[in-house]
Design an enzyme around this catalytic site. Structure first.
Site, PDB file in Angstrom:
ATOM      1  CB  CYS A  60     -19.169  47.459  53.787  1.00 17.08           C
ATOM      2  SG  CYS A  60     -19.437  45.752  54.235  1.00 17.08           S
ATOM      3  CB  SER A  61     -24.616  46.253  52.105  1.00 13.93           C
ATOM      4  OG  SER A  61     -24.096  44.972  51.783  1.00 13.93           O
TER       5      SER A  61
ATOM      6  NE  ARG B 179      -6.253  70.556  54.929  1.00 15.72           N
ATOM      7  CZ  ARG B 179      -7.459  70.219  54.487  1.00 15.72           C
ATOM      8  NH1 ARG B 179      -8.414  71.110  54.415  1.00 15.72           N
ATOM      9  NH2 ARG B 179      -7.702  68.998  54.089  1.00 15.72           N
TER      10      ARG B 179
ATOM     11  CG  HIS C  26     -21.446  38.029  58.620  1.00 18.36           C
ATOM     12  ND1 HIS C  26     -22.183  37.347  59.553  1.00 18.36           N
ATOM     13  CD2 HIS C  26     -20.499  37.165  58.192  1.00 18.36           C
ATOM     14  CE1 HIS C  26     -21.728  36.121  59.664  1.00 18.36           C
ATOM     15  NE2 HIS C  26     -20.690  35.991  58.843  1.00 18.36           N
TER      16      HIS C  26
ATOM     17  CG  HIS D  82     -19.131  40.256  53.196  1.00 18.85           C
ATOM     18  ND1 HIS D  82     -19.509  41.123  54.192  1.00 18.85           N
ATOM     19  CD2 HIS D  82     -19.385  40.901  52.036  1.00 18.85           C
ATOM     20  CE1 HIS D  82     -19.979  42.235  53.659  1.00 18.85           C
ATOM     21  NE2 HIS D  82     -19.908  42.142  52.346  1.00 18.85           N
TER      22      HIS D  82
ATOM     23  NE  ARG E 227      -4.405  72.318  51.532  1.00 22.76           N
ATOM     24  CZ  ARG E 227      -5.403  71.489  51.320  1.00 22.76           C
ATOM     25  NH1 ARG E 227      -5.194  70.213  51.204  1.00 22.76           N
ATOM     26  NH2 ARG E 227      -6.620  71.953  51.205  1.00 22.76           N
TER      27      ARG E 227
ATOM     28  CB  CYS F 192     -26.707  39.188  59.929  1.00 23.57           C
ATOM     29  SG  CYS F 192     -25.368  38.922  58.759  1.00 23.57           S
TER      30      CYS F 192
ATOM     31  CD  GLN G  95     -19.530  42.285  46.762  1.00 17.39           C
ATOM     32  OE1 GLN G  95     -20.004  42.034  45.667  1.00 17.39           O
ATOM     33  NE2 GLN G  95     -19.798  43.410  47.403  1.00 17.39           N
TER      34      GLN G  95
ATOM     35  CG  HIS H  14     -22.969  39.542  62.796  1.00 21.99           C
ATOM     36  ND1 HIS H  14     -23.486  39.658  61.527  1.00 21.99           N
ATOM     37  CD2 HIS H  14     -23.147  40.754  63.394  1.00 21.99           C
ATOM     38  CE1 HIS H  14     -23.953  40.895  61.368  1.00 21.99           C
ATOM     39  NE2 HIS H  14     -23.763  41.567  62.484  1.00 21.99           N
TER      40      HIS H  14
ATOM     41  CB  CYS I 122     -25.824  35.218  60.602  1.00 21.96           C
ATOM     42  SG  CYS I 122     -24.814  36.342  61.597  1.00 21.96           S
TER      43      CYS I 122
ATOM     44  CE  LYS J 134      -7.142  62.848  49.836  1.00 20.94           C
ATOM     45  NZ  LYS J 134      -7.118  64.283  49.802  1.00 20.94           N
TER      46      LYS J 134
ATOM     47  CD  GLN K 238      -3.879  67.831  48.535  1.00 24.58           C
ATOM     48  OE1 GLN K 238      -4.965  67.449  48.935  1.00 24.58           O
ATOM     49  NE2 GLN K 238      -2.970  68.349  49.335  1.00 24.58           N
TER      50      GLN K 238
ATOM     51  CG  ASN L  22     -16.543  47.426  49.198  1.00 29.78           C
ATOM     52  OD1 ASN L  22     -15.487  47.936  48.820  1.00 29.78           O
ATOM     53  ND2 ASN L  22     -17.633  47.392  48.465  1.00 29.78           N
TER      54      ASN L  22
END
Ligand code: H2U
Ligand code: ZN
Length: 348
Positions: A159-160, A28, A163, A165, A25, A49, A167, A112, A52, A310, A322, A152
Site C-alpha cells: 500500500c503506497s 519451528r 490514508h 482508502h 511444523r 499526503c 481501489q 489520515h 488528505c 508468511k 503450504q 490494500n
C-alpha cells in the site's frame, strides 16, 4: 476436524486448487526476516499526503475539502478507457488481448490517522453505500463486465499511502481469480442445483470451529482451505449476488461485521493489521449468475507477530501453497480475542 495433526492437503472449493497443511511444523523456531513495525501514531492531517483533503495529488489535481468520502479517477490507472486501447495482435503462441477499464480510488475518511476498525458503524455504512453506487454506475458502462473493489492495507501489502482508502478496478474481462471461482460455482450449481457457498456456509455454521464472527446478515470464517495464516472469508448469509442486492439491515450487518473483524485483526498482534481484502460480486455483463454468492476475501500476510510475515516462496511458488497453523487453530485464536479495540482498552 481438530484431529488434523499430521501433513495433509485441503481442497479449495472456490479455486479448485489444493493447499498443503503441516500442523506439526507450527512450533519451528524463527530466525528469519522481521518486518519493520509502521509508526502507530499518525496525525489526523498530513500536509504531504496526496489523499488528505485540500492537498494536491501527484497528477497535479487538488483534492476538495471533503468531509466524509472522496472518490476520484486514479491518476496512474493500470487500465485505460474506451478508444485509448490498441488491438493486441496475437501471434502463434504469443497470446494477448486488448484490455480496457476504469480505475478509481475511494478515500474512506478525511482523517489520515484512521482505518476501518476506527470508523464508526454509520461511516462504515456510508462506505458500503458508496461501494454499491460505484458497482451500479460502472455496471452501467456497456463494455465493463467486472467490478473489483479491493483494499490494500499496510506497507507490507504494498500500500503506497496509510490514508484509509480502497481501489476499484472495473474491467472489460473477468479477471483470473473471480473467473476461476465462477467456474467452480457454476459446476457445483449445475450438479447440485444449489449454491455452493450457501451449502458451505451451512456446514461451517453447524461445525462452528472455523467461525470467527457472526451476525444475522453475515458470517466470517477461516475457510477450511485457507492459505494465508489468518485468511478469512466473509459470506452473506442470504443468497445475494452484489452489495447492491443487500437490504438496509444487511448493509448495517456488513458494517457491523467489518468493524468487528478488523478490530480482531488489529488486536491479534496489537498492530494495524495489514491485508488485502476485496469483494467478489456478480459480473456486470448482463448475464444471470444464479450460482454467484456475495463474499469477500481477507488475505493478511502476518504469521506470528506484528513483524513476522508468511512468505509464499520455495515450494509455494514451485509446488503449491503450504501452511503450518491449521484453519481451526487460526479461527480459535481470532475468536478468543476481545472485540474491544486494544488501544481503547489500554487508554481506559
Ligand atoms: P494503494 O491502494 O496500493 O496504496 O494505491 C493507491 C492508488 O492511488 C495507486 O493506484 C493512486 C495510485 O496510482 N494515486 C493517485 O491516483 N494519485 C496520486 O496522487 C497518488 C496515488
Ligand atoms: Zn492523508
Amino acid at each position: 476436524m481438530s484431529s488434523f495433526k499430521t501433513p495433509h492437503r485441503r481442497y479449495n472449493l472456490l479455486t479448485e486448487e489444493w493447499v498443503l497443511v503441516s500442523p506439526q511444523r507450527n512450533l519451528r523456531p524463527w530466525q528469519g526476516q522481521q518486518e519493520a513495525i509502521p509508526p502507530q501514531v499518525r496525525s489526523a492531517y498530513d500536509p504531504n499526503c496526496y489523499l488528505c483533503p485540500g492537498n494536491s495529488r501527484h497528477g497535479g489535481l487538488k483534492n476538495p475539502n471533503y468531509e466524509d468520502l472522496f472518490i476520484f479517477d486514479n491518476d496512474f490507472p493500470a487500465l485505460l478507457g474506451e478508444n485509448s486501447v490498441d488491438d493486441a495482435h496475437p501471434q502463434n503462441l504469443l497470446i494477448a488481448e486488448a484490455e480496457k477499464g476504469v480505475c478509481r480510488v475511494m478515500c474512506f475518511s478525511p482523517r489520515h490517522d484512521l482505518s476501518l476498525p476506527d470508523l464508526n458503524r454509520p461511516t462504515l455504512r456510508k462506505i458500503i453505500d458508496a461501494w454499491s453506487v460505484q458497482y451500479l454506475q460502472l455496471a452501467d458502462i456497456s463494455w465493463i463486465n467486472h467490478v473489483q473493489i479491493f483494499e490494500n492495507k499496510g506497507a507490507m501489502m504494498g500500500c503506497s499511502n496509510p490514508h484509509p482508502h480502497c481501489q476499484i478496478w472495473a474491467t472489460a474481462s473477468i479477471p483470473v481469480e473471480p473467473f476461476k471461482e465462477l467456474g467452480a460455482c457454476r459446476r457445483y450449481f449445475r450438479d447440485h442445483k444449489k449454491c455452493m457457498l450457501c451449502d458451505y456456509l451451512e456446514q461451517e455454521l453447524k461445525q462452528k470451529e472455523r467461525v470467527v464472527e457472526l451476525n444475522d446478515s453475515f458470517a466470517v470464517v477461516v475457510p477450511f482451505w485457507a492459505v494465508w495464516p489468518f485468511e478469512t472469508l466473509l459470506v452473506a448469509r442470504r443468497h445475494v449476488a452484489t452489495i447492491s442486492d443487500l437490504s438496509a439491515t444487511e448493509k448495517d450487518g456488513l458494517a457491523d461485521i467489518l468493524k468487528k473483524l478488523t478490530i480482531r485483526y488489529d488486536n491479534l498482534f496489537r498492530t494495524s493489521f495489514p491485508y488485502t481484502m476485496g469483494f467478489h460480486q456478480k459480473p456486470t455483463n448482463g448475464q444471470e449468475y444464479p450460482e454467484l454468492h456475495l463474499h469477500a476475501h481477507f488475505y493478511p500476510p502476518l504469521l506470528r507477530s506484528a513483524t513476522v510475515k508468511k512468505f509464499m516462496v520455495g515450494f509455494e511458488m514451485l509446488g503449491e501453497p503450504q501452511r503450518d497453523i491449521t484453519a481451526e487453530d487460526a479461527a480459535a485464536r481470532l475468536r478468543q480475542l476481545p472485540t474491544k479495540y486494544y488501544r481503547e482498552a489500554e487508554s481506559a
